[in-house]
Design a protein around this motif. Structure first.
Motif, PDB file in Angstrom:
ATOM      1  N   LEU A  12       0.828  -1.203   0.000  1.00  0.00           N
ATOM      2  CA  LEU A  12       0.000   0.000   0.000  1.00  0.00           C
ATOM      3  C   LEU A  12       0.857   1.245   0.000  1.00  0.00           C
ATOM      4  O   LEU A  12       1.924   1.275   0.603  1.00  0.00           O
ATOM      5  N   SER A  13       0.383   2.282  -0.649  1.00  0.00           N
ATOM      6  CA  SER A  13       0.962   3.611  -0.476  1.00  0.00           C
ATOM      7  C   SER A  13      -0.198   4.592  -0.469  1.00  0.00           C
ATOM      8  O   SER A  13      -1.245   4.344  -1.049  1.00  0.00           O
ATOM      9  N   ILE A  28      -5.488   6.043  -1.885  1.00  0.00           N
ATOM     10  CA  ILE A  28      -4.719   4.848  -1.547  1.00  0.00           C
ATOM     11  C   ILE A  28      -4.423   4.093  -2.833  1.00  0.00           C
ATOM     12  O   ILE A  28      -5.317   3.857  -3.645  1.00  0.00           O
ATOM     13  N   TRP A  30      -2.840   0.453  -4.154  1.00  0.00           N
ATOM     14  CA  TRP A  30      -2.436  -0.859  -3.677  1.00  0.00           C
ATOM     15  C   TRP A  30      -2.204  -1.803  -4.838  1.00  0.00           C
ATOM     16  O   TRP A  30      -2.743  -1.638  -5.914  1.00  0.00           O
TER      17      TRP A  30
END
Length: 77
Positions: A12-13, A28, A30
């Motif tokens: 995730l970032s 988000i 992912w």
């Protein structure tokens, strides 16, 4: 993060879109490794708020906090 329903790992970032608003929002991004059976390998979920729950191949992370430079998640079960 737990493994996905198909046995992959989730990466995730997050990008805080607006943490000065009354209700801060974050985008988000992912992806799973190896790629899941879901179409496409990378996803973007825009304008998520605290309390929103993502659905990622059997894993349900909930956004629990958004502040400058940080987004926190917890397992929603």
């Amino acid at each position: 993060m737990p493994k996905t329903g198909s046995g992959g790992r989730i990466s995730l970032s997050a990008n805080v879109v607006d943490h000065t608003a009354t209700a801060p929002v974050a985008s988000i991004v992912w992806q799973t490794s190896p790629p899941s059976h879901l179409p496409g390998g990378e996803r973007v979920v825009m304008a998520q708020q605290v309390g929103d729950v993502l659905e990622i191949d059997g894993v349900r992370p909930e956004l629990t906090g958004i502040c400058a430079g940080r987004v926190t998640l917890d397992d929603a079960g």
